[in-house]
Each structure stands twice: as structure tokens, then as C-alpha cells.
Motif scaffolding. Structure first.
Motif, PDB file in Angstrom:
ATOM      1  N   SER A   1      64.844-132.620  50.513  1.00  0.00           N
ATOM      2  CA  SER A   1      65.088-131.664  49.419  1.00  0.00           C
ATOM      3  C   SER A   1      64.730-132.209  48.155  1.00  0.00           C
ATOM      4  O   SER A   1      64.778-133.515  47.898  1.00  0.00           O
ATOM      5  CB  SER A   1      66.366-131.259  49.252  1.00  0.00           C
TER       6      SER A   1
ATOM      7  N   ALA B   1      65.215-130.487  45.467  1.00  0.00           N
ATOM      8  CA  ALA B   1      66.135-129.692  44.506  1.00  0.00           C
ATOM      9  C   ALA B   1      66.893-130.958  43.706  1.00  0.00           C
ATOM     10  O   ALA B   1      67.669-131.659  43.957  1.00  0.00           O
ATOM     11  CB  ALA B   1      66.829-128.904  45.026  1.00  0.00           C
ATOM     12  N   SER B   2      66.614-130.975  42.202  1.00  0.00           N
ATOM     13  CA  SER B   2      67.533-131.813  41.379  1.00  0.00           C
ATOM     14  C   SER B   2      68.020-131.205  40.110  1.00  0.00           C
ATOM     15  O   SER B   2      68.725-131.922  39.646  1.00  0.00           O
ATOM     16  CB  SER B   2      66.402-133.085  41.071  1.00  0.00           C
TER      17      SER B   2
ATOM     18  N   VAL C   1      64.889-120.235  46.289  1.00  0.00           N
ATOM     19  CA  VAL C   1      65.786-121.465  46.817  1.00  0.00           C
ATOM     20  C   VAL C   1      64.780-122.343  47.770  1.00  0.00           C
ATOM     21  O   VAL C   1      64.833-123.804  47.479  1.00  0.00           O
ATOM     22  CB  VAL C   1      66.949-121.036  47.545  1.00  0.00           C
ATOM     23  N   GLU C   2      64.014-121.807  48.605  1.00  0.00           N
ATOM     24  CA  GLU C   2      63.259-122.620  49.388  1.00  0.00           C
ATOM     25  C   GLU C   2      62.033-123.350  48.677  1.00  0.00           C
ATOM     26  O   GLU C   2      61.661-124.466  48.849  1.00  0.00           O
ATOM     27  CB  GLU C   2      62.385-121.744  50.540  1.00  0.00           C
TER      28      GLU C   2
ATOM     29  N   ARG D   1      62.197-124.171  45.585  1.00  0.00           N
ATOM     30  CA  ARG D   1      62.899-125.477  44.750  1.00  0.00           C
ATOM     31  C   ARG D   1      63.038-126.580  45.653  1.00  0.00           C
ATOM     32  O   ARG D   1      62.812-127.743  45.404  1.00  0.00           O
ATOM     33  CB  ARG D   1      64.279-125.075  43.930  1.00  0.00           C
ATOM     34  N   GLU D   2      63.693-126.193  46.938  1.00  0.00           N
ATOM     35  CA  GLU D   2      63.738-127.387  47.858  1.00  0.00           C
ATOM     36  C   GLU D   2      62.452-128.190  48.341  1.00  0.00           C
ATOM     37  O   GLU D   2      62.428-129.420  48.569  1.00  0.00           O
ATOM     38  CB  GLU D   2      64.328-126.670  49.207  1.00  0.00           C
ATOM     39  N   THR D   3      61.342-127.469  48.303  1.00  0.00           N
ATOM     40  CA  THR D   3      60.192-127.992  48.688  1.00  0.00           C
ATOM     41  C   THR D   3      59.103-128.498  47.646  1.00  0.00           C
ATOM     42  O   THR D   3      58.273-129.478  47.918  1.00  0.00           O
ATOM     43  CB  THR D   3      59.180-126.935  49.723  1.00  0.00           C
TER      44      THR D   3
ATOM     45  N   SER E   1      62.298-125.499  39.527  1.00  0.00           N
ATOM     46  CA  SER E   1      63.579-124.959  39.124  1.00  0.00           C
ATOM     47  C   SER E   1      63.507-123.831  38.120  1.00  0.00           C
ATOM     48  O   SER E   1      64.612-123.397  37.670  1.00  0.00           O
ATOM     49  CB  SER E   1      64.632-125.872  38.966  1.00  0.00           C
TER      50      SER E   1
END
Length: 301
Positions: free
Chosen positions: A2, A4-5, A264-265, A267-269, A273
Motif C-alpha cells: 500500500s 497510502a500515507s 481508495v484503490e 490511493r493504495e496503488t 490522496s
């Protein structure tokens, strides 16, 4: 893994000003809908960014404001530093500075400014960034901004601009489109966009985790009929990418829940954000903001 930070942040690019009272009400409405940043683009034929941003800031309490993005060729670094610092003072430290090379040839011609080749426009952007930020952080320069460092967003798609942004900006803005010779935009495929993100993150190196990553969404529509809406847009814009249209990174079509899941996906990849949408979809996008605030409320940041 992930990427995402950061918690989500949301901006809206406002396109028109009519009267002072109406503009103030609209800025307040943007704040009420849950957006974090009110933005004004820098194109001829629409309002000048700095007066509009100062007025919006005066009418709101927490909303941050900024140009998205200034055409570096249309400004002088010394005058720009004065404008940024002045509006930062008037807004009690809520300015974010967005800069780019400028890309619409007709606007350069209308302004009587030479439309230089892309490489020379990037050179000019670099010089503008260096001089402007030097002045804004110089304790002897007046006026002084309220913020110790006014956040800098650099937006673009090419290697040199993304590398410059990755090395010097607080926020990297992806356009998810390549620019033609005369300023026409061609959307990137999902694979091409993933390559651009990977390039920028690699250029950032150890800075990647401290940078805020932004994406401008060109089309947003909340609907139960994503396929039908996509078909109408493909016909409207005479596109030849029917199978891939819904996968384009700058396109969000679907229910509010579907769009929230996709972001959301994203941001994860990619680590992206900070999402920017255009003014006409303010109301439509508000439920998505609410859903994503809920996602962040359940997370530990």
C-alpha cells in the motif's frame, strides 16, 4: 504494498465569477460541502486568479485557496511572490501556490507572449519556481507570507516537469493527459498513467513519502448507469477508446460508493490522496467526499 500515507483531501477548480456577493456565497458553499481547497485556473477568458482567491478566502474560515495552476509564462517571479504573500496574509495563511508551463498556444498569442518550445517553457518554469520560492522564504523580503513555507504544487505530465516537481514541490499534480504541440490534450490510458506515477515516485526517491500526490478529474458523474453515461461521453467527445473509457484515470463514473471504492484503490496503488474536480460537479461529488471522510475516520494516520 500500500502506498497510502495521507488522508484524502479535496479541491475544486472554479471556473466563473459573476458578482462579489454571489462569488462569496459559492465559496462558502464549497466549504459547506466539505471541500478543502478552492482553486482558480489561469486561462484567458475566465477570471484572474488572485482577486478571486482573496475574495473567496475572506468569505470562508478554513478553506484553503490557490491557483490551479498559474501559467509561469504569464507572470514575473518578483510580482508573483508579492501576490502570494499578500493573499497569504489576507487569508491568515491559507494559500497554496500551483504552477505549470502553460500549454494553450492561442492564449500565448492573445497575450502577445511568445509560445516557446516545450523545453524552453520548462526552463522558464524552473527559473520561476526557484526565484519565487527564494523570495517567499527570504526573511528580509516584504511582504512576508504567514506560512513559513507556502505549499508549492507543480503540475504536468512530461519527464522534466514531473522530475522538477518530484525534487522541489510539496504537491505533485498529475494531469493524466499528454499535451499536443498546440495545446490539445489527449487522455492517458490506465497503463500510461501508471508509468507516469512510477516515474515521478522514482524521481522523488526518499521524498516520495513526504510529497502529497494530486490528480485532476476531468469527468465525474454519479449514476447507476455507468455504461450508458460512458457511451454518451464517448459520442459527445468523439473518442475512439470505448472499451477503456471507464478505466481512464481522470474519469469517475458510477455510484457514489463505486467512485469512493475506486479512489481508495487509487490511493493504495499510487499514493494519490488529493483529488481535484471541476466546479460543475460540486454537488455530485459531495456524497463521495462524505464516504471517503468515513474511510479516513476509521483509519489510523
Amino acid at each position: 504494498m500500500s502506498l497510502a500515507s495521507r488522508a484524502f483531501r479535496f479541491g475544486v477548480d472554479m471556473l466563473a465569477v459573476d458578482s462579489g456577493a454571489s462569488w462569496q456565497r459559492r465559496a462558502q458553499h464549497v466549504e459547506e460541502l466539505g471541500f478543502d481547497v478552492l482553486l482558480v485556473p489561469d486561462h484567458l477568458g475566465i477570471p484572474s486568479p488572485w482577486p478571486a482567491l482573496a475574495t473567496a478566502a475572506a468569505a470562508t474560515e478554513r478553506l484553503r485557496v490557490g491557483p490551479f495552476v498559474l501559467n509561469a509564462a504569464f507572470t514575473n517571479p518578483t510580482l508573483l511572490a508579492r501576490d502570494v504573500a499578500t493573499v497569504d496574509q489576507l487569508s491568515h495563511g491559507r494559500v497554496e501556490l500551483g504552477l505549470g508551463t502553460g500549454y494553450v498556444k492561442e492564449e500565448f498569442e492573445s497575450a502577445g507572449i511568445e509560445f516557446l518550445p516545450a523545453g524552453r517553457r520548462v526552463d522558464h518554469l524552473g527559473d520561476t519556481v526557484a526565484r519565487t520560492m527564494s523570495l517567499l522564504t527570504d526573511p528580509d523580503h516584504t511582504p512576508r507570507p504567514v506560512q513559513e513555507r507556502v505549499p508549492l504544487l507543480l503540475g504536468g505530465n512530461g519527464d522534466r516537469v514531473l522530475r522538477m516537481a518530484a525534487e522541489h514541490a510539496d504537491i505533485v499534480g498529475f494531469t493524466a493527459a499528454r499535451t499536443g504541440r498546440d495545446g490539445d490534450l489527449e487522455p492517458l490510458s490506465a497503463d500510461d498513467f501508471a508509468e507516469r506515477v512510477a516515474f515521478a515516485r522514482a524521481a522523488a526517491g526518499d521524498r516520495a513519502g513526504t510529497i502529497e500526490w494530486n490528480l485532476l478529474m476531468q469527468i465525474v458523474e454519479v449514476t447507476d448507469d455507468a455504461t450508458g453515461v460512458a457511451a454518451k461521453n464517448i459520442e459527445k467527445w468523439e473518442l475512439s477508446m470505448s472499451p477503456q473509457f471507464l478505466d481512464l484515470p481522470s474519469i469517475l463514473i458510477g455510484t457514489a460508493a463505486d467512485i469512493a471504492d475506486r479512489l481508495v484503490e487509487l490511493r493504495e496503488t499510487t499514493g494519490i490522496s488529493y483529488l481535484t474536480v471541476l466546479e460543475p460537479v460540486l454537488e455530485q461529488f459531495a456524497p463521495v467526499i462524505e464516504l471517503l471522510r468515513g474511510v479516513d475516520a476509521r483509519a489510523e494516520w
